[in-house]
Design a protein around this motif. Structure first.
Motif, PDB file in Angstrom:
ATOM      1  N   ASN A   7     -11.075 -85.824 -29.890  1.00 29.21           N
ATOM      2  CA  ASN A   7     -11.330 -84.496 -29.350  1.00 29.21           C
ATOM      3  C   ASN A   7     -12.823 -84.205 -29.239  1.00 29.21           C
ATOM      4  N   LEU A   8     -13.587 -84.635 -30.235  1.00 26.58           N
ATOM      5  CA  LEU A   8     -15.029 -84.405 -30.230  1.00 26.58           C
ATOM      6  C   LEU A   8     -15.704 -85.156 -29.093  1.00 26.58           C
ATOM      7  N   CYS A   9     -15.274 -86.370 -28.846  1.00 28.15           N
ATOM      8  CA  CYS A   9     -15.849 -87.163 -27.748  1.00 28.15           C
ATOM      9  C   CYS A   9     -15.547 -86.514 -26.402  1.00 28.15           C
ATOM     10  N   ILE A  10     -14.316 -86.070 -26.226  1.00 28.29           N
ATOM     11  CA  ILE A  10     -13.935 -85.414 -24.972  1.00 28.29           C
ATOM     12  C   ILE A  10     -14.711 -84.117 -24.787  1.00 28.29           C
ATOM     13  N   ARG A  11     -14.861 -83.367 -25.878  1.00 27.37           N
ATOM     14  CA  ARG A  11     -15.609 -82.115 -25.804  1.00 27.37           C
ATOM     15  C   ARG A  11     -17.069 -82.380 -25.458  1.00 27.37           C
ATOM     16  N   MET A  12     -17.655 -83.423 -26.001  1.00 26.57           N
ATOM     17  CA  MET A  12     -19.031 -83.783 -25.666  1.00 26.57           C
ATOM     18  C   MET A  12     -19.143 -84.122 -24.188  1.00 26.57           C
ATOM     19  N   LEU A  13     -18.169 -84.815 -23.659  1.00 28.94           N
ATOM     20  CA  LEU A  13     -18.142 -85.159 -22.239  1.00 28.94           C
ATOM     21  C   LEU A  13     -18.086 -83.893 -21.384  1.00 28.94           C
ATOM     22  N   ALA A  59     -29.567 -81.989 -31.087  1.00 28.77           N
ATOM     23  CA  ALA A  59     -29.364 -80.778 -31.881  1.00 28.77           C
ATOM     24  C   ALA A  59     -28.395 -79.815 -31.193  1.00 28.77           C
ATOM     25  N   GLN A  60     -28.524 -79.676 -29.885  1.00 31.12           N
ATOM     26  CA  GLN A  60     -27.633 -78.780 -29.139  1.00 31.12           C
ATOM     27  C   GLN A  60     -26.186 -79.259 -29.191  1.00 31.12           C
ATOM     28  N   LEU A  61     -25.992 -80.559 -28.977  1.00 28.29           N
ATOM     29  CA  LEU A  61     -24.647 -81.115 -29.016  1.00 28.29           C
ATOM     30  C   LEU A  61     -24.038 -81.001 -30.409  1.00 28.29           C
ATOM     31  N   ALA A  62     -24.831 -81.301 -31.420  1.00 23.49           N
ATOM     32  CA  ALA A  62     -24.344 -81.233 -32.792  1.00 23.49           C
ATOM     33  C   ALA A  62     -23.938 -79.811 -33.160  1.00 23.49           C
ATOM     34  N   ASN A  66     -22.555 -83.525 -37.742  1.00 19.20           N
ATOM     35  CA  ASN A  66     -23.874 -84.008 -38.120  1.00 19.20           C
ATOM     36  C   ASN A  66     -24.548 -84.626 -36.896  1.00 19.20           C
ATOM     37  N   PRO A  67     -25.850 -84.376 -36.683  1.00 19.57           N
ATOM     38  CA  PRO A  67     -26.540 -84.921 -35.516  1.00 19.57           C
ATOM     39  C   PRO A  67     -26.407 -86.439 -35.364  1.00 19.57           C
ATOM     40  N   ARG A  68     -26.277 -87.166 -36.478  1.00 23.60           N
ATOM     41  CA  ARG A  68     -26.175 -88.625 -36.359  1.00 23.60           C
ATOM     42  C   ARG A  68     -24.853 -89.066 -35.714  1.00 23.60           C
ATOM     43  N   ARG A 107     -24.845 -89.937 -31.469  1.00 22.83           N
ATOM     44  CA  ARG A 107     -25.086 -91.273 -30.912  1.00 22.83           C
ATOM     45  C   ARG A 107     -23.836 -92.133 -31.003  1.00 22.83           C
ATOM     46  N   GLU A 108     -23.040 -91.955 -32.053  1.00 20.48           N
ATOM     47  CA  GLU A 108     -21.786 -92.710 -32.178  1.00 20.48           C
ATOM     48  C   GLU A 108     -20.797 -92.287 -31.089  1.00 20.48           C
ATOM     49  N   PHE A 109     -20.728 -90.970 -30.829  1.00 23.31           N
ATOM     50  CA  PHE A 109     -19.841 -90.487 -29.765  1.00 23.31           C
ATOM     51  C   PHE A 109     -20.282 -91.033 -28.413  1.00 23.31           C
TER      52      PHE A 109
END
Length: 199
Positions: free
Chosen positions: A5-11, A23-26, A32-34, A37-39
């Motif tokens: 869900n988080l990956c789709i939401r980022m997309l 920072a905005q995406l996190a 966590n901001p780290r 990059r994994e997503f």
């Protein structure tokens, strides 16, 4: 939200807002901001062209001109769209109102919002008088609550108006006229008329 869900939401965020930094995406995803990059790596593996722009004003961008799969709105999101439309309809000085209505057309056409979700919008910008606006709002309340409305209607053949109850289904705006679709308890048939008076 789970990882998928988080990956789709980022997309969706990158598609809707353009470049966003870590920072905005996190903040939007509440992670966590780290994790960002994994997503990004997972989205690239899934075939989406998400690129990372380096530098002070860098961030992540979705570097493709394609449409995302249609998603289903939650009840709260549907309600927010309905309420925002009702509010915008009252903003007579909002210059891009016609563009807003056109955008709503596209949202409805490409989203899982059906006519049963009570999102009744205008296809173009017109000015509503207070009486018409009140009738529309009261009729919409009846639709939402499952109530009947009492109509007074006079055809060209009638000498006096007739009053009858209708179970309202939908309000439609088309070619600068408003139409009420419903079930007439008097005629025991579907009712579709314009220029009605609400009591």
């Amino acid at each position: 939200m789970n990882r998928t869900n988080l990956c789709i939401r980022m997309l969706q965020l990158l598609k809707a807002r353009g470049k966003m930094n870590t920072a905005q995406l996190a903040s939007e995803l509440e992670v966590n901001p780290r994790n960002i990059r994994e997503f990004k790596k997972e989205l690239v593996l899934a075939g989406y062209n998400v690129e990372e722009v380096k530098g002070r004003y860098g961030g992540y961008i979705l570097n493709d001109q394609y449409d995302l799969p249609v998603t289903i709105f939650s009840d709260e999101q549907k309600d927010a769209l309905v309420q925002s439309y009702k509010f915008m309809r009252t903003q007579k000085d909002f210059k891009p109102l016609s563009l807003y209505c056109d955008a709503m057309d596209k949202i409805i056409a490409t989203s899982k919002i059906s006519s049963n979700d009570s999102l009744h919008y205008m296809s173009n910008s017109i000015k509503l008088d207070q009486k018409t606006s009140t009738m529309i709002d009261k009729t919409q309340q009846a639709i939402n609550l499952g109530l009947c409305v009492l109509l007074s209607y006079q055809s060209l053949q009638d000498e006096t108006p007739k009053e009858f109850e209708v179970e309202p289904y939908e309000i439609i705006h088309y070619h600068k006229s408003y139409y009420l679709i419903g079930f007439s308890l008097l005629r025991k048939d579907t009712f579709n008329k314009t220029g009605y008076r609400h009591h």
